[in-house]
Design a protein around this motif. Sequence first.
Motif, PDB file in Angstrom:
ATOM      1  N   GLN A  40      89.055  88.751  30.322  1.00  0.00           N
ATOM      2  CA  GLN A  40      90.353  88.098  30.178  1.00  0.00           C
ATOM      3  C   GLN A  40      90.859  87.755  31.573  1.00  0.00           C
ATOM      4  O   GLN A  40      90.823  88.589  32.468  1.00  0.00           O
ATOM      5  N   VAL A  41      91.333  86.516  31.731  1.00  0.00           N
ATOM      6  CA  VAL A  41      91.955  86.103  32.992  1.00  0.00           C
ATOM      7  C   VAL A  41      93.192  85.275  32.686  1.00  0.00           C
ATOM      8  O   VAL A  41      93.263  84.581  31.668  1.00  0.00           O
ATOM      9  N   LYS A  42      94.156  85.378  33.582  1.00  0.00           N
ATOM     10  CA  LYS A  42      95.386  84.601  33.468  1.00  0.00           C
ATOM     11  C   LYS A  42      95.166  83.271  34.181  1.00  0.00           C
ATOM     12  O   LYS A  42      94.674  83.239  35.309  1.00  0.00           O
ATOM     13  N   VAL A  43      95.502  82.179  33.488  1.00  0.00           N
ATOM     14  CA  VAL A  43      95.361  80.837  34.056  1.00  0.00           C
ATOM     15  C   VAL A  43      96.672  80.081  33.835  1.00  0.00           C
ATOM     16  O   VAL A  43      97.541  80.537  33.098  1.00  0.00           O
ATOM     17  N   GLY A  44      96.792  78.928  34.451  1.00  0.00           N
ATOM     18  CA  GLY A  44      97.977  78.112  34.255  1.00  0.00           C
ATOM     19  C   GLY A  44      98.045  77.572  32.831  1.00  0.00           C
ATOM     20  O   GLY A  44      97.014  77.382  32.178  1.00  0.00           O
ATOM     21  N   ALA A  45      99.256  77.331  32.358  1.00  0.00           N
ATOM     22  CA  ALA A  45      99.433  76.790  31.014  1.00  0.00           C
ATOM     23  C   ALA A  45      98.818  75.407  30.886  1.00  0.00           C
ATOM     24  O   ALA A  45      98.517  74.953  29.781  1.00  0.00           O
ATOM     25  N   ASN A  46      98.596  74.753  32.020  1.00  0.00           N
ATOM     26  CA  ASN A  46      97.996  73.415  32.009  1.00  0.00           C
ATOM     27  C   ASN A  46      96.474  73.465  32.157  1.00  0.00           C
ATOM     28  O   ASN A  46      95.843  72.430  32.373  1.00  0.00           O
ATOM     29  N   PHE A  47      95.885  74.633  32.003  1.00  0.00           N
ATOM     30  CA  PHE A  47      94.426  74.769  32.092  1.00  0.00           C
ATOM     31  C   PHE A  47      93.765  73.832  31.094  1.00  0.00           C
ATOM     32  O   PHE A  47      94.106  73.810  29.925  1.00  0.00           O
ATOM     33  N   ARG A  48      92.826  73.034  31.583  1.00  0.00           N
ATOM     34  CA  ARG A  48      92.132  72.073  30.720  1.00  0.00           C
ATOM     35  C   ARG A  48      91.021  72.804  29.973  1.00  0.00           C
ATOM     36  O   ARG A  48      89.950  73.053  30.520  1.00  0.00           O
ATOM     37  N   PHE A  49      91.299  73.140  28.726  1.00  0.00           N
ATOM     38  CA  PHE A  49      90.394  73.938  27.904  1.00  0.00           C
ATOM     39  C   PHE A  49      89.435  73.021  27.166  1.00  0.00           C
ATOM     40  O   PHE A  49      89.768  72.446  26.141  1.00  0.00           O
ATOM     41  N   THR A  50      88.238  72.881  27.710  1.00  0.00           N
ATOM     42  CA  THR A  50      87.209  72.037  27.112  1.00  0.00           C
ATOM     43  C   THR A  50      85.949  72.877  26.909  1.00  0.00           C
ATOM     44  O   THR A  50      85.836  73.990  27.446  1.00  0.00           O
ATOM     45  N   GLN A  51      85.017  72.344  26.176  1.00  0.00           N
ATOM     46  CA  GLN A  51      83.749  73.042  25.966  1.00  0.00           C
ATOM     47  C   GLN A  51      83.061  73.289  27.302  1.00  0.00           C
ATOM     48  O   GLN A  51      82.571  74.391  27.559  1.00  0.00           O
ATOM     49  N   SER A  52      83.053  72.293  28.171  1.00  0.00           N
ATOM     50  CA  SER A  52      82.385  72.475  29.466  1.00  0.00           C
ATOM     51  C   SER A  52      83.116  73.506  30.335  1.00  0.00           C
ATOM     52  O   SER A  52      82.472  74.264  31.060  1.00  0.00           O
ATOM     53  N   ALA A  53      84.437  73.563  30.265  1.00  0.00           N
ATOM     54  CA  ALA A  53      85.192  74.565  31.027  1.00  0.00           C
ATOM     55  C   ALA A  53      84.881  75.965  30.506  1.00  0.00           C
ATOM     56  O   ALA A  53      84.717  76.910  31.294  1.00  0.00           O
ATOM     57  N   ALA A  54      84.793  76.115  29.179  1.00  0.00           N
ATOM     58  CA  ALA A  54      84.467  77.415  28.592  1.00  0.00           C
ATOM     59  C   ALA A  54      83.058  77.844  28.992  1.00  0.00           C
ATOM     60  O   ALA A  54      82.830  79.003  29.370  1.00  0.00           O
ATOM     61  N   GLU A  55      82.117  76.917  28.933  1.00  0.00           N
ATOM     62  CA  GLU A  55      80.738  77.230  29.316  1.00  0.00           C
ATOM     63  C   GLU A  55      80.649  77.594  30.791  1.00  0.00           C
ATOM     64  O   GLU A  55      79.949  78.543  31.164  1.00  0.00           O
ATOM     65  N   ALA A  56      81.354  76.866  31.644  1.00  0.00           N
ATOM     66  CA  ALA A  56      81.346  77.155  33.081  1.00  0.00           C
ATOM     67  C   ALA A  56      81.917  78.538  33.365  1.00  0.00           C
ATOM     68  O   ALA A  56      81.405  79.281  34.216  1.00  0.00           O
ATOM     69  N   TRP A  57      82.977  78.914  32.641  1.00  0.00           N
ATOM     70  CA  TRP A  57      83.579  80.232  32.838  1.00  0.00           C
ATOM     71  C   TRP A  57      82.608  81.341  32.428  1.00  0.00           C
ATOM     72  O   TRP A  57      82.449  82.336  33.123  1.00  0.00           O
ATOM     73  N   VAL A  58      81.943  81.174  31.293  1.00  0.00           N
ATOM     74  CA  VAL A  58      80.955  82.156  30.838  1.00  0.00           C
ATOM     75  C   VAL A  58      79.814  82.237  31.845  1.00  0.00           C
ATOM     76  O   VAL A  58      79.402  83.329  32.258  1.00  0.00           O
ATOM     77  N   ASP A  59      79.296  81.077  32.272  1.00  0.00           N
ATOM     78  CA  ASP A  59      78.166  81.044  33.204  1.00  0.00           C
ATOM     79  C   ASP A  59      78.513  81.638  34.569  1.00  0.00           C
ATOM     80  O   ASP A  59      77.637  82.148  35.271  1.00  0.00           O
ATOM     81  N   ALA A  60      79.786  81.592  34.951  1.00  0.00           N
ATOM     82  CA  ALA A  60      80.225  82.152  36.239  1.00  0.00           C
ATOM     83  C   ALA A  60      80.518  83.649  36.131  1.00  0.00           C
ATOM     84  O   ALA A  60      81.083  84.241  37.057  1.00  0.00           O
ATOM     85  N   GLY A  61      80.146  84.240  35.004  1.00  0.00           N
ATOM     86  CA  GLY A  61      80.356  85.677  34.837  1.00  0.00           C
ATOM     87  C   GLY A  61      81.809  86.041  34.595  1.00  0.00           C
ATOM     88  O   GLY A  61      82.240  87.134  34.966  1.00  0.00           O
ATOM     89  N   PHE A  62      82.546  85.110  34.003  1.00  0.00           N
ATOM     90  CA  PHE A  62      83.961  85.312  33.645  1.00  0.00           C
ATOM     91  C   PHE A  62      84.867  85.448  34.859  1.00  0.00           C
ATOM     92  O   PHE A  62      85.928  86.056  34.782  1.00  0.00           O
ATOM     93  N   GLU A  63      84.458  84.886  35.983  1.00  0.00           N
ATOM     94  CA  GLU A  63      85.337  84.887  37.154  1.00  0.00           C
ATOM     95  C   GLU A  63      86.491  83.925  36.898  1.00  0.00           C
ATOM     96  O   GLU A  63      86.311  82.896  36.231  1.00  0.00           O
ATOM     97  N   ARG A  64      87.611  84.267  37.475  1.00  0.00           N
ATOM     98  CA  ARG A  64      88.794  83.419  37.297  1.00  0.00           C
ATOM     99  C   ARG A  64      88.487  82.015  37.826  1.00  0.00           C
ATOM    100  O   ARG A  64      88.046  81.862  38.960  1.00  0.00           O
ATOM    101  N   PRO A  65      88.704  80.997  36.997  1.00  0.00           N
ATOM    102  CA  PRO A  65      88.436  79.629  37.450  1.00  0.00           C
ATOM    103  C   PRO A  65      89.273  79.289  38.690  1.00  0.00           C
ATOM    104  O   PRO A  65      90.456  79.604  38.749  1.00  0.00           O
ATOM    105  N   ALA A  66      88.630  78.672  39.667  1.00  0.00           N
ATOM    106  CA  ALA A  66      89.303  78.332  40.924  1.00  0.00           C
ATOM    107  C   ALA A  66      90.409  77.321  40.692  1.00  0.00           C
ATOM    108  O   ALA A  66      90.258  76.395  39.881  1.00  0.00           O
ATOM    109  N   GLY A  67      91.511  77.498  41.388  1.00  0.00           N
ATOM    110  CA  GLY A  67      92.622  76.538  41.313  1.00  0.00           C
ATOM    111  C   GLY A  67      93.255  76.434  39.947  1.00  0.00           C
ATOM    112  O   GLY A  67      93.826  75.418  39.597  1.00  0.00           O
ATOM    113  N   ARG A  68      93.185  77.490  39.162  1.00  0.00           N
ATOM    114  CA  ARG A  68      93.694  77.430  37.783  1.00  0.00           C
ATOM    115  C   ARG A  68      94.797  78.443  37.552  1.00  0.00           C
ATOM    116  O   ARG A  68      94.748  79.260  36.679  1.00  0.00           O
ATOM    117  N   ASP A  69      95.825  78.470  38.383  1.00  0.00           N
ATOM    118  CA  ASP A  69      96.906  79.405  38.124  1.00  0.00           C
ATOM    119  C   ASP A  69      98.149  78.629  37.934  1.00  0.00           C
ATOM    120  O   ASP A  69      98.961  78.735  37.245  1.00  0.00           O
TER     121      ASP A  69
END
Length: 163
Positions: free
Chosen positions: A134-163
């Motif tokens: 679980q990570v806290k992100v900005g309410a404007n986080f662009r939630f797409t299939q590719s964003a979800a896959e990238a987050w999983v592939d990055a080991g669930f690290e907080r997406p950069a620039g997404r607060d």
Amino acid sequence: MSDAPDTDEPLHEPRLWRDNGWTAQVIKNEDDEGWAVAMFKAGESEPALVGPWTMGRDKKNPKPLDSAAFNTLVKTASEVIRRHEQQLHAQLNKALHVARDGTWIKVTLEIVPAEDEPYAWLRALDTAGEPLAQVKVGANFRFTQSAAEAWVDAGFERPAGRD
């Protein structure tokens, strides 16, 4: 809302009916010669439902409220509120699935519409619904299939620039 005192006591008048947490008020339709009815849920300042109301036999005054009409109005207004809540829930809660290593990971985004600073929770769950991350992100986080896959592939690290 109405001229009636704000109370939970039932009130059954021809143009004002209050019972079971609801108030129906027959009002003059400002746009034409007809009448309208407004349904208020107890504690709310805005009506849950406003609709046309039937004219009485004299074709000048509104038909008086009665138990059957009130119950129908309560059912309709309750359905309007339920649909509004479902729509709001769908806007604030999204889910996608990512397949990795022969298993499915459910990735969710739950937007918290705080007045000052809205934010969102990005979560990953295993097939049993157990939390993986679980990570806290900005309410404007662009939630797409590719964003979800990238987050999983990055080991669930907080997406950069997404607060």
